[in-house]
Write a protein that holds these residues in place. Structure first.
Motif, PDB file in Angstrom:
ATOM      1  N   CYS A 270     116.827-135.089 -57.721  1.00  0.00           N
ATOM      2  CA  CYS A 270     117.652-135.215 -56.520  1.00  0.00           C
ATOM      3  C   CYS A 270     118.617-136.384 -56.694  1.00  0.00           C
ATOM      4  O   CYS A 270     118.210-137.473 -57.122  1.00  0.00           O
ATOM      5  N   ARG A 271     119.895-136.163 -56.364  1.00  0.00           N
ATOM      6  CA  ARG A 271     120.921-137.182 -56.536  1.00  0.00           C
ATOM      7  C   ARG A 271     121.693-137.401 -55.233  1.00  0.00           C
ATOM      8  O   ARG A 271     121.884-136.467 -54.443  1.00  0.00           O
ATOM      9  N   ASN A 272     122.148-138.636 -55.044  1.00  0.00           N
ATOM     10  CA  ASN A 272     122.986-138.971 -53.899  1.00  0.00           C
ATOM     11  C   ASN A 272     124.344-138.297 -54.065  1.00  0.00           C
ATOM     12  O   ASN A 272     124.962-138.380 -55.124  1.00  0.00           O
TER      13      ASN A 272
ATOM     14  N   LYS B  88     109.481-140.029 -57.310  1.00  0.00           N
ATOM     15  CA  LYS B  88     110.393-140.780 -56.451  1.00  0.00           C
ATOM     16  C   LYS B  88     111.673-140.010 -56.181  1.00  0.00           C
ATOM     17  O   LYS B  88     112.184-140.001 -55.060  1.00  0.00           O
ATOM     18  N   SER B  89     112.220-139.382 -57.213  1.00  0.00           N
ATOM     19  CA  SER B  89     113.459-138.613 -57.042  1.00  0.00           C
ATOM     20  C   SER B  89     113.413-137.288 -57.794  1.00  0.00           C
ATOM     21  O   SER B  89     114.444-136.684 -58.047  1.00  0.00           O
ATOM     22  N   SER B  90     112.216-136.841 -58.136  1.00  0.00           N
ATOM     23  CA  SER B  90     112.079-135.618 -58.925  1.00  0.00           C
ATOM     24  C   SER B  90     111.023-134.702 -58.323  1.00  0.00           C
ATOM     25  O   SER B  90     110.165-135.128 -57.544  1.00  0.00           O
TER      26      SER B  90
ATOM     27  N   ALA C  81     119.994-141.793 -58.146  1.00  0.00           N
ATOM     28  CA  ALA C  81     118.755-141.164 -57.686  1.00  0.00           C
ATOM     29  C   ALA C  81     118.642-141.200 -56.167  1.00  0.00           C
ATOM     30  O   ALA C  81     118.954-142.212 -55.522  1.00  0.00           O
ATOM     31  N   HIS C  82     118.216-140.082 -55.597  1.00  0.00           N
ATOM     32  CA  HIS C  82     118.006-139.959 -54.152  1.00  0.00           C
ATOM     33  C   HIS C  82     116.521-139.692 -53.919  1.00  0.00           C
ATOM     34  O   HIS C  82     115.924-138.864 -54.601  1.00  0.00           O
ATOM     35  N   PRO C  83     115.892-140.396 -52.972  1.00  0.00           N
ATOM     36  CA  PRO C  83     114.449-140.214 -52.780  1.00  0.00           C
ATOM     37  C   PRO C  83     114.084-138.798 -52.347  1.00  0.00           C
ATOM     38  O   PRO C  83     114.811-138.148 -51.600  1.00  0.00           O
ATOM     39  N   VAL C  84     112.941-138.342 -52.849  1.00  0.00           N
ATOM     40  CA  VAL C  84     112.417-137.014 -52.528  1.00  0.00           C
ATOM     41  C   VAL C  84     111.283-137.156 -51.510  1.00  0.00           C
ATOM     42  O   VAL C  84     110.478-138.086 -51.592  1.00  0.00           O
TER      43      VAL C  84
ATOM     44  N   PHE D  35     122.912-135.309 -50.294  1.00  0.00           N
ATOM     45  CA  PHE D  35     122.224-135.245 -51.579  1.00  0.00           C
ATOM     46  C   PHE D  35     122.465-133.876 -52.209  1.00  0.00           C
ATOM     47  O   PHE D  35     122.898-132.934 -51.561  1.00  0.00           O
TER      48      PHE D  35
END
Length: 372
Positions: A129-131, A99-101, A137-140, A66
């Motif tokens: 957060c990015r894959n 969720k991803s921020s 979107a990548h989970p935080v 990520f």
């Protein structure tokens, strides 16, 4: 939440060599460079949250799976002067996760020789957060809240996210101005918008005549871990261009009040040609003190082969004339697009005054605010 706390101390008062590297044209500190550090600190804090406080290096992004980028900066408000020059502490922590921020609150403080502290600047960065492979979107990792103070900070971060959503829905690019805004715009047109009105020519400045721009090549020395231009470096460049434009318009040295917002829409590639355009959008009414000016700086990447430009960032700043005088000069739009920018600047000046007032009152009341 407290595991994400980080700080950097810059010993300006005790290190003349370091102070020399940050000295501005007036003998003070270069605010744009301090903003650059705050952006870097916010990114480091976001990675610290995802990797854990014991991890000291990021390593290769592909191996981590990520990466984290700055999505926006909601505000950076200057609450006290940088003078006299003192040792300065930059600090921050994650106060909210989606969720991803993540929302990262940052603070800049002056450290006195007697151990006292003075808050100079407060702000919030929104990180996403990015894959590393799909760039989706990548989970935080969620925050663990343990104290009432942390719960209060979490609610501040949550309300910030909700406020951005509401502001996006009320943006003038989506909905028409209110009746009060339309009336004020019309009054300004009747008073100052006539081309042949010689009575206001000495005070009126057409918005289109305030354009100040700079074009430069992006070198690899300014790259981040994603091999793109570091966002904090762009922040410093745009701050310095906007500052120059504000000084030209005010015909005076100006003092920084706030960074009212940044949107990062596209990354800036290394070796690209970057064009920065600064424009004055709005000013406080003649006679009002302090005399403030709202400035927009747009960053665009230019395709050399086609000449096509793509906007990558939109920065909004507010400065105030620092000699205690008002300014009779006012900005007047000519086109409908300029009129909407004029109203955006008006909204920003009004909102900034309200927020600075609330924050200063909270600091004077010695309310616990952690990094807020």
């Amino acid at each position: 939440m407290h595991d994400t706390y980080s700080q950097i101390v810059l010993p300006f008062a005790s290190s003349p060599e370091l102070f020399e590297q940050y000295t501005n044209a007036s003998g003070g500190l270069r605010t744009g460079m301090l903003m650059e550090h705050l952006d870097s600190l916010a990114g480091s804090i976001a990675y610290k949250h995802m990797l854990g406080p014991s991890v000291e290096t990021l390593g290769r992004v592909q191996e981590r799976g990520f990466y984290i980028v700055t999505a926006s900066v909601e505000r950076l408000d200057m609450l006290a002067s940088l003078y006299p020059v003192r040792d300065t502490r930059l600090s921050g922590q994650v106060i909210y996760t989606g969720k991803s921020s993540m929302e990262v609150a940052v603070k800049m403080e002056a450290l006195g020789p007697d151990g006292g502290e003075e808050t100079l600047m407060l702000g919030r960065f929104s990180m996403v957060c990015r894959n590393a492979r799909t760039h989706k979107a990548h989970p935080v990792i969620p925050l663990i809240i343990r104290t009432p103070a942390e719960e209060a900070l979490y609610k501040i971060g949550e309300s910030s996210k909700d406020r951005r959503k509401y502001a996006a829905l009320q943006a003038l690019s989506r909905v028409p101005p209110s009746s009060a805004e339309a009336a004020e715009l019309h009054t300004t047109y009747l008073k100052c918008g006539q081309e042949d009105d010689s009575l206001v020519q000495s005070e009126r400045v057409w918005m289109g005549d305030t354009l100040l721009e700079k074009t430069m090549l992006m070198f690899p020395q300014e790259r981040n871990v994603h091999q793109k231009v570091f966002g904090g470096y762009l922040m410093r460049l745009t701050y310095e261009l906007g500052f120059a434009n504000a000084c030209f318009f005010m015909r005076s040295h100006v003092t920084f009040h706030s960074l009212d917002g940044i949107s990062f829409t596209q990354p800036v590639p290394i070796r690209s040609i970057l064009r920065l355009r600064s424009q004055i959008l709005h000013t406080s009414p003649p006679g009002e003190l302090p005399a403030t000016v709202h400035v927009r700086v747009v960053a665009s990447v230019v395709n050399v082969q086609t000449g096509h430009e793509e906007t990558t960032n939109d920065f909004r700043f507010t400065w105030a004339r620092d000699d205690g005088k008002s300014t009779p000069r006012i900005i007047v739009p000519k086109t409908y697009q300029e009129a909407m920018l004029w109203l955006e600047g008006k909204r920003a000046l009004e909102m900034g005054a309200q927020i600075r007032g609330r924050r200063i009152r909270a600091l004077e009341g010695e309310q616990p605010s952690c990094t807020m």
